[in-house]
Scaffold this active site. Structure first.
Site, mmCIF file in Angstrom:
data_model
loop_
_atom_site.group_PDB
_atom_site.id
_atom_site.type_symbol
_atom_site.label_atom_id
_atom_site.label_comp_id
_atom_site.label_asym_id
_atom_site.label_seq_id
_atom_site.Cartn_x
_atom_site.Cartn_y
_atom_site.Cartn_z
ATOM 1 C CB ALA A 8 -0.876 0.065 1.407
ATOM 2 C CD GLU A 46 9.465 -0.949 6.286
ATOM 3 O OE1 GLU A 46 8.388 -0.880 5.606
ATOM 4 O OE2 GLU A 46 9.598 -1.578 7.383
ATOM 5 C CG ASN A 75 1.734 -9.079 6.706
ATOM 6 O OD1 ASN A 75 2.766 -9.572 7.171
ATOM 7 N ND2 ASN A 75 0.605 -8.847 7.224
ATOM 8 N N GLY A 97 0.503 -13.820 -3.385
ATOM 9 C CA GLY A 97 0.463 -13.010 -4.630
ATOM 10 C C GLY A 97 -0.864 -12.941 -5.444
ATOM 11 N N GLY A 99 8.333 5.421 12.025
ATOM 12 C CA GLY A 99 7.427 6.860 12.318
ATOM 13 C C GLY A 99 6.767 6.629 13.765
ATOM 14 N NE ARG A 106 -8.893 -17.243 3.444
ATOM 15 C CZ ARG A 106 -7.798 -16.356 3.052
ATOM 16 N NH1 ARG A 106 -7.426 -15.295 3.990
ATOM 17 N NH2 ARG A 106 -7.372 -16.411 1.992
ATOM 18 C CG HIS A 155 -3.641 -14.635 7.112
ATOM 19 N ND1 HIS A 155 -2.383 -15.084 6.687
ATOM 20 C CD2 HIS A 155 -4.222 -14.472 6.031
ATOM 21 C CE1 HIS A 155 -2.444 -14.731 5.331
ATOM 22 N NE2 HIS A 155 -3.604 -14.471 4.778
ATOM 23 N NE ARG A 211 -7.781 -11.079 3.851
ATOM 24 C CZ ARG A 211 -6.814 -11.530 3.183
ATOM 25 N NH1 ARG A 211 -6.625 -11.142 1.909
ATOM 26 N NH2 ARG A 211 -6.260 -12.484 3.638
ATOM 27 N N GLY A 253 -7.641 -13.303 -1.477
ATOM 28 C CA GLY A 253 -7.262 -12.548 -2.747
ATOM 29 C C GLY A 253 -7.878 -11.077 -2.914
HETATM 30 C C1 LIG Z 1 1.921 -15.043 4.372
HETATM 31 C C2 LIG Z 1 0.628 -14.330 3.674
HETATM 32 C C3 LIG Z 1 0.113 -14.507 2.582
HETATM 33 C C4 LIG Z 1 -0.768 -13.743 1.920
HETATM 34 N N1 LIG Z 1 -1.233 -13.773 0.739
HETATM 35 C C5 LIG Z 1 -2.169 -12.986 0.292
HETATM 36 C C6 LIG Z 1 -2.797 -13.207 -1.100
HETATM 37 O O1 LIG Z 1 -2.259 -14.194 -1.769
HETATM 38 N N2 LIG Z 1 -3.616 -12.451 -1.737
HETATM 39 C C7 LIG Z 1 -4.111 -11.282 -1.093
HETATM 40 O O2 LIG Z 1 -5.080 -10.579 -1.375
HETATM 41 N N3 LIG Z 1 -3.704 -11.264 0.238
HETATM 42 C C8 LIG Z 1 -2.657 -12.178 0.988
HETATM 43 N N4 LIG Z 1 -2.388 -11.691 2.195
HETATM 44 C C9 LIG Z 1 -2.673 -10.496 2.795
HETATM 45 C C10 LIG Z 1 -1.850 -9.214 2.368
HETATM 46 O O3 LIG Z 1 -0.552 -9.706 1.696
HETATM 47 C C11 LIG Z 1 -1.685 -8.197 3.103
HETATM 48 O O4 LIG Z 1 -2.736 -7.554 3.449
HETATM 49 C C12 LIG Z 1 -1.196 -6.973 2.536
HETATM 50 O O5 LIG Z 1 0.045 -7.133 1.807
HETATM 51 C C13 LIG Z 1 -0.823 -5.882 3.526
HETATM 52 O O6 LIG Z 1 -0.279 -4.697 2.649
HETATM 53 P P1 LIG Z 1 0.190 -3.232 3.450
HETATM 54 O O7 LIG Z 1 1.084 -2.399 2.640
HETATM 55 O O8 LIG Z 1 -1.019 -2.799 4.085
HETATM 56 O O9 LIG Z 1 0.952 -3.552 4.677
HETATM 57 P P2 LIG Z 1 2.331 -4.415 4.732
HETATM 58 O O10 LIG Z 1 2.764 -5.087 3.498
HETATM 59 O O11 LIG Z 1 2.472 -5.348 5.964
HETATM 60 O O12 LIG Z 1 3.359 -3.212 4.740
HETATM 61 C C14 LIG Z 1 3.452 -2.496 6.147
HETATM 62 C C15 LIG Z 1 4.817 -1.893 6.180
HETATM 63 O O13 LIG Z 1 4.591 -0.863 7.311
HETATM 64 C C16 LIG Z 1 5.866 -1.063 7.940
HETATM 65 N N5 LIG Z 1 5.643 -0.168 9.615
HETATM 66 C C17 LIG Z 1 4.853 -0.556 10.268
HETATM 67 N N6 LIG Z 1 5.005 0.401 11.269
HETATM 68 C C18 LIG Z 1 5.937 1.259 10.679
HETATM 69 C C19 LIG Z 1 6.142 2.597 11.412
HETATM 70 N N7 LIG Z 1 6.006 3.047 12.615
HETATM 71 N N8 LIG Z 1 7.328 3.091 10.658
HETATM 72 C C20 LIG Z 1 7.619 2.833 9.545
HETATM 73 N N9 LIG Z 1 7.166 1.599 9.081
HETATM 74 C C21 LIG Z 1 6.477 0.947 9.556
HETATM 75 C C22 LIG Z 1 5.844 -2.308 8.124
HETATM 76 O O14 LIG Z 1 7.391 -2.925 8.687
HETATM 77 C C23 LIG Z 1 5.808 -2.972 6.648
HETATM 78 O O15 LIG Z 1 6.698 -2.950 6.194
HETATM 79 C C24 LIG Z 1 -1.166 -12.506 2.529
HETATM 80 C C25 LIG Z 1 -0.696 -12.175 3.916
HETATM 81 C C26 LIG Z 1 0.257 -12.989 4.606
HETATM 82 C C27 LIG Z 1 0.935 -12.699 5.944
#
Ligand SMILES: Cc1cc2nc3c(=O)[nH]c(=O)nc-3n(C[C@H](O)[C@H](O)[C@H](O)COP(=O)(O)OP(=O)(O)OC[C@H]3O[C@@H](n4cnc5c(N)ncnc54)[C@H](O)[C@@H]3O)c2cc1C
Length: 582
Positions: free
Chosen positions: A149, A168, A176, A182, A289, A414, A519, A559, A562
């Protein structure tokens, strides 16, 4: 004559001194190359380490027998993280912890030969260089969190002309997202129609909204389901390549899930990161942050910590919170659901501790649906990860408990699957498949790879299967025969499973032990259609945006598998755009 001889002698002396100095210096600062062989999961791993002036400069994996599909990111990230931290105190990657630990051990032993202790404070001294300093940075948009995101928001803001900085807190980007399988849900008639899948944005909306028990904000669900495909095209423009396979994820009814070519979330992160590298979007690692800056009722920046340095980042246009969920934070998840105790497995990245939710709450943000925390029913029983799954086991296999019996429709959602597995003796289930459903060479190679790592067990007949599962052979045989008849008659009289496409009748049989794993956290910061953060009075907090798992209201109480990847891309893009145009 004497003077002449004297001059020659002095010149000779200078040359000798210079040679001694040069050789001496080069001896003192030799680039030492060390090699060490250690035991990995499948055999020896040979590692080469270059150390120069007490700094680990390069780590090469010279040889290994590990299963590449399982350990790919470990082979890449563990050496990088040791180098960036100059330490062995780094996180292992779920699914490949033995390989990761073996690499750390090898590097540690090489470091020892060079007189370095990889786990001592000295080894971490580079972290303390900026002790007690302050730094000021000004940009248009600052993004907190470099997961999917956050990077989508950063790319989108940059594409709309803003100067952008991402912070980061971990040593690596990806959160995650990089751990995900993917799978990306979208309605794509071009790929679905030829397979007879009559999907539409409306069906996608209904399935998501009803699946979330009608607790999601319908306006946000509408944006997700109608813009997911555009998000996919945007990713393709950035270099992400999708497989043509269409699949349904565990918990989702319609097949509308697409994988990237490597079936791995790292594909998204690599392409987004490449854009950042090429377009002056800086990412500060190990920069956490800690609090938002509020001036004149609007957010004007963020205070961050980088080791012992404080960084004050002011943002002319906006701050995007994209810090992910809070699955890794035991205390916080138990505040909202006290059944999710410390002994439960967790598939999440260590950075997912809910920091963004706290920062937003401190400036008055409203939090919604916090009590809904999803467990993934079929986590790896050993480390809680998802990567080591038998391919497509849920559609083609069955779940067996420790009595050798089925206990639920395997295509249940789920929540029900997790609840039902936890209710079995010792709270686990065996996922069992046969061998005739896998047509794809890649999937077969992957499965055999998991067999070689010991995560999956291969058996050649029901007798062996029963003996390895330590269940009564007659009970197991009856159960499998009954299930096969249900497939023949397309009627599961025991549990009313709808998906009955593959009989368990073709040896060899494969099985893996599965347990529910923490999860996904469904609740979080309330946002509107522009991803602006909403306060407890229902008003927009100016200049503050949020996207990704840190938000609530998109998936309601449940949820669909995917649906998170399109969520983070669609809303990340919107957040970046609105922050840049603010
Ligand atoms: C094993 C696994 C498999 C999955 N497979 C799927 C799938 O196939 N399809 C699907 O739709 N979803 C899947 N999901 C869910 C999906 O991957 C996650 O919900 C999504 O990637 C979250 O993205 P995000 O960018 O919101 O958070 P993240 O990708 O978790 O990124 C958040 C980032 O913020 C950083 N952060 C946190 N606090 C701070 C701070 N104070 N200051 C600076 N940085 C900070 C963290 O270190 C991290 O790098 C899966 C999840 C997991 C764990």
């Amino acid at each position: 004559m004497y003077k002449m001889k004297n001059r020659k002698f002095i010149a000779f002396l200078i040359i000798v001194i210079l040679i001694v100095l040069i050789i001496g210096n080069s001896l003192l600062s030799t680039k030492n190359v060390y090699e060490k062989e250690v035991d990995g999961h499948n055999g020896p791993i040979r590692v080469e380490v270059k150390i120069f002036n007490d700094i680990i400069e390069e780590i090469k994996i010279l040889e290994h027998n590990e299963t590449i599909e399982v350990v790919e990111s470990t082979l890449d990230l563990i050496p990088k993280n040791i180098i960036s931290r100059q330490s062995g105190n780094i996180d292992l990657i779920t699914g490949a912890t033995i390989t990761g630990q073996a690499i750390i051990d090898a590097v540690s032993q090489c470091a020892k030969k060079a007189g370095l202790d990889l786990f001592s404070i000295k080894a971490n001294q580079t972290n303390d260089i900026n002790y007690n300093q302050k730094e000021y940075i000004n940009v248009d948009v600052v993004v907190i969190g470099a997961g999917g995101a956050g990077l989508s928001a950063a790319v989108s803001a940059s594409q709309h002309g803003a100067s952008v900085l991402v912070i980061e807190k971990m040593t690596e980007i990806g959160g995650n997202t990089v751990r995900s399988i993917g799978m990306y849900n979208a309605v794509n008639p071009e790929l679905q129609k030829p397979l007879g899948i009559n999907d539409s944005e409306d069906i996608f909306f209904q399935e998501t909204f009803l699946g979330g028990k009608e607790l999601a904000d319908p306006k946000l669900v509408e944006i997700l389901t109608s813009q997911a495909y555009a998000g996919m095209l945007w990713l393709e423009d950035l270099g992400v390549k999708f497989d043509t396979q269409v699949d349904s994820c565990l918990g989702g009814e319609y097949a509308r899930g697409y994988y990237t070519m490597s079936h791995n979330g790292s594909d998204y992160i690599k392409s987004l990161n490449k854009y950042c590298t090429n377009n002056e979007v800086d990412i500060l690692l190990e920069t956490k942050g800690t609090s938002l800056i509020v001036e004149d009722n609007k957010i004007t920046g963020i205070i961050a910590k980088q080791h012992n340095k404080e960084i004050i980042i002011t943002a002319n246009k906006g701050v995007v919170i994209a810090t992910g969920g809070f699955g890794y934070n035991i205390e916080k998840r138990m505040d909202y659901d006290n059944s999710l105790t410390a002994d439960m497995l967790c598939s999440n990245a260590p950075g997912t501790t809910g920091d963004g939710i706290e920062m937003a709450k401190d400036v008055g943000a409203n939090l919604i649906n916090m009590e809904y925390i999803e467990t993934y029913p079929l986590g790896d029983a050993y480390d809680g990860g998802l990567r080591n799954n038998i391919p497509d086991s849920i559609n083609n296999g069955i779940l067996i408990n420790s009595d050798g019996k089925r206990f639920i429709a395997e295509d249940a959602n789920r929540d029900n699957l997790s609840e039902s597995i936890l209710a079995q003796n010792e709270g686990f289930a065996y996922s069992v498949v046969d061998s005739d459903y896998l047509k794809d060479e890649k999937d077969i190679a992957y499965l055999e790879g998991l067999v070689s790592t010991g995560v999956v067990t291969k058996t050649f007949n029901i007798e062996e299967l029963a003996s390895k599962l330590m269940v009564d052979q007659n009970i197991l045989e009856d159960e499998i025969n009954k299930y096969n008849k249900f497939v023949d008659n397309q009627n599961d009289k025991d549990f009313n499973r709808k998906n009955l496409i593959n009989k368990i009748d073709e040896p060899p049989f494969y099985y893996a032990k599965k347990k529910p794993t923490i999860h996904y956290t469904l609740g979080g910061i309330q946002i509107n259609e522009n991803t602006s953060v909403i306060n407890t009075q229902g008003k927009v907090i100016k200049n503050l945006f949020a996207a990704g798992e840190v938000t609530g209201g998109i998936h309601g109480a449940n949820r669909l598998g995917g649906n998170s990847l399109p969520d983070i891309i669609v809303f990340g893009k919107i957040a970046g755009y609105n922050a840049a145009m603010n």
